[in-house]
Enzyme design. Structure first.
Site, short mmCIF file in Angstrom:
data_model
loop_
_atom_site.label_atom_id
_atom_site.label_comp_id
_atom_site.label_asym_id
_atom_site.label_seq_id
_atom_site.Cartn_x
_atom_site.Cartn_y
_atom_site.Cartn_z
N HIS A 1 -36.44 -30.12 -41.25
CA HIS A 1 -36.37 -28.69 -41.54
C HIS A 1 -37.71 -28.30 -42.15
O HIS A 1 -38.34 -29.10 -42.84
CB HIS A 1 -35.22 -28.41 -42.50
CG HIS A 1 -35.21 -27.00 -43.00
ND1 HIS A 1 -35.26 -25.92 -42.16
CD2 HIS A 1 -35.15 -26.49 -44.26
CE1 HIS A 1 -35.24 -24.81 -42.87
NE2 HIS A 1 -35.18 -25.13 -44.15
N CYS B 1 -29.44 -24.45 -44.15
CA CYS B 1 -30.49 -24.99 -43.28
C CYS B 1 -30.19 -26.39 -42.77
O CYS B 1 -30.89 -26.89 -41.89
CB CYS B 1 -31.84 -24.96 -44.01
SG CYS B 1 -32.34 -23.31 -44.50
N ASN C 1 -39.36 -19.73 -41.48
CA ASN C 1 -38.12 -20.44 -41.78
C ASN C 1 -36.98 -19.74 -41.08
O ASN C 1 -36.58 -18.63 -41.46
CB ASN C 1 -37.90 -20.46 -43.29
CG ASN C 1 -36.62 -21.20 -43.69
OD1 ASN C 1 -35.87 -21.67 -42.84
ND2 ASN C 1 -36.40 -21.31 -44.99
#
Length: 354
Positions: free
Chosen positions: A262, A120, A292
């Site tokens: 994030h 990520c 996500n």
């Protein structure tokens, strides 16, 4: 803030773009499918829906859509690119790089292309790679494309609420190119802790546990996550990244016009604003729209903020990434003046889902 430059050149984000698959799955429906109260997922995560790739739609297909969108916003063509860097945990295949697939799909024949595997945090790592490449080129193209993309839906155990409730599919991209002083991308700070690689991973399919009947039966090709460990990591790392970036630049967190984190769990990340010395209005939160989406999460939130809130020249924008590996990174950007109008007006890809 120290600008990344070479021979007096600064580098900045010149255009952003995104692409979402057309199929949208609401959290109420997903909660019911998992045998939960309809409001269970949204109440705990803030995620209202996520997008799911169509059969036959791979990471490179989503990434190519985001790449075209970003190029339109920057007023450039694929032939103008010298580099494509792509961050993903869900590539088309183990090899070649998904970036090479994207290069072929968009027709960027002059561009070098490679992937970065930083989960990520992949977009922040990719941004550093792009700026480093641009800073050492002499006579080459002054434009690079950084992409984050995930097709997590192919790697989920639908019975595991810790993962199935959170993840979605999507892509986002940014064009990096020259900008006048004092605008541009500051020093990128990166970090890793490989001792915690087991906190979140897809354990099978690589050289350690190649695909077999046993790995398939044991769901080894799905995402495994220690939810408590990941929550603790997020609660620690996000405020720390904001503090480190502000200290390095000699500013206060309140001086930041926009902070783009994030957002694996948008409700959790938003709840950390006070711990990071931020007002909630400073945060760019878009995870409630998409869940996500891994390496695409941060650039998607940036793209949404650019298109809806707008970012003025000279405003300070902090990107704060963190994810599996464990990995993390931050970069402070002095936002540049706009480029020339794009050749073709861009339509935000969220419209594709309506």
């Amino acid at each position: 803030m120290t600008e990344q430059s070479f021979d007096g050149r600064r580098w900045a984000i010149r255009g952003t773009g995104a692409y979402l698959p057309g199929r949208r799955v609401g959290s109420e429906d997903l909660s019911r499918a998992m045998g939960l109260d309809p409001g269970w997922i949204e109440a705990r995560t803030g995620i209202r829906h996520r997008h799911v790739a169509a059969a036959g739609q791979a990471a490179s297909d989503l990434a190519a859509g985001a790449a075209r969108d970003a190029l339109e916003r920057a007023g450039l063509r694929p032939a103008d690119l010298g580099l494509i860097v792509l961050g993903t945990s869900t590539p088309d295949e183990l090899g070649p790089s998904t970036a090479c697939r994207v290069q072929a799909l968009i027709g960027a024949r002059r561009a070098a292309a490679f992937d970065v595997a930083a989960a990520c945090t992949g977009f922040v790592y990719g941004l550093q790679a792009a700026v480093g490449w641009l800073s050492t080129q002499r006579g080459g193209s002054p434009y690079a494309l950084v992409i984050g993309v995930e097709v997590y839906s192919r790697f989920l155990n639908g019975r595991d609420r810790a993962t199935a409730a959170l993840f979605g599919d999507g892509a986002s991209a940014a064009v990096v190119g020259p900008a006048p002083a004092p605008y541009g991308i500051g020093t990128v700070a990166l970090g890793s802790d490989g001792s915690r690689a087991g906190d979140v991973l897809i354990p099978a399919g690589g050289s350690r546990a190649p695909a077999s009947a046993g790995t398939l039966a044991g769901l080894g090709h799905t995402i495994h996550m220690d939810g408590r460990a990941v929550r603790d990591f997020i609660a620690d790392i996000f405020p720390r990244l904001v503090a480190e970036a502000a200290d390095a630049a000699g500013i206060k967190p309140s001086d930041l016009a926009l902070v783009v984190p994030h957002q694996p769990n948008p409700r959790l990340v938003a709840s950390l604003a006070a711990d990071a010395g931020l007002d909630p209005s400073q945060l760019a939160i878009a995870g409630h729209e998409v869940g996500n989406i891994g390496a695409a999460s941060l650039p998607y939130a940036l793209d949404r903020a650019v298109r809806t809130r707008g970012v003025e020249p000279g405003e300070l924008v902090l990107l704060a990434g963190f994810g599996a590996g464990l990995t993390w990174g931050h970069v402070l950007i002095t936002w540049p003046p706009p480029t020339a109008p794009p050749r073709v007006p861009a339509r935000h890809p969220a419209a594709l889902a309506t």
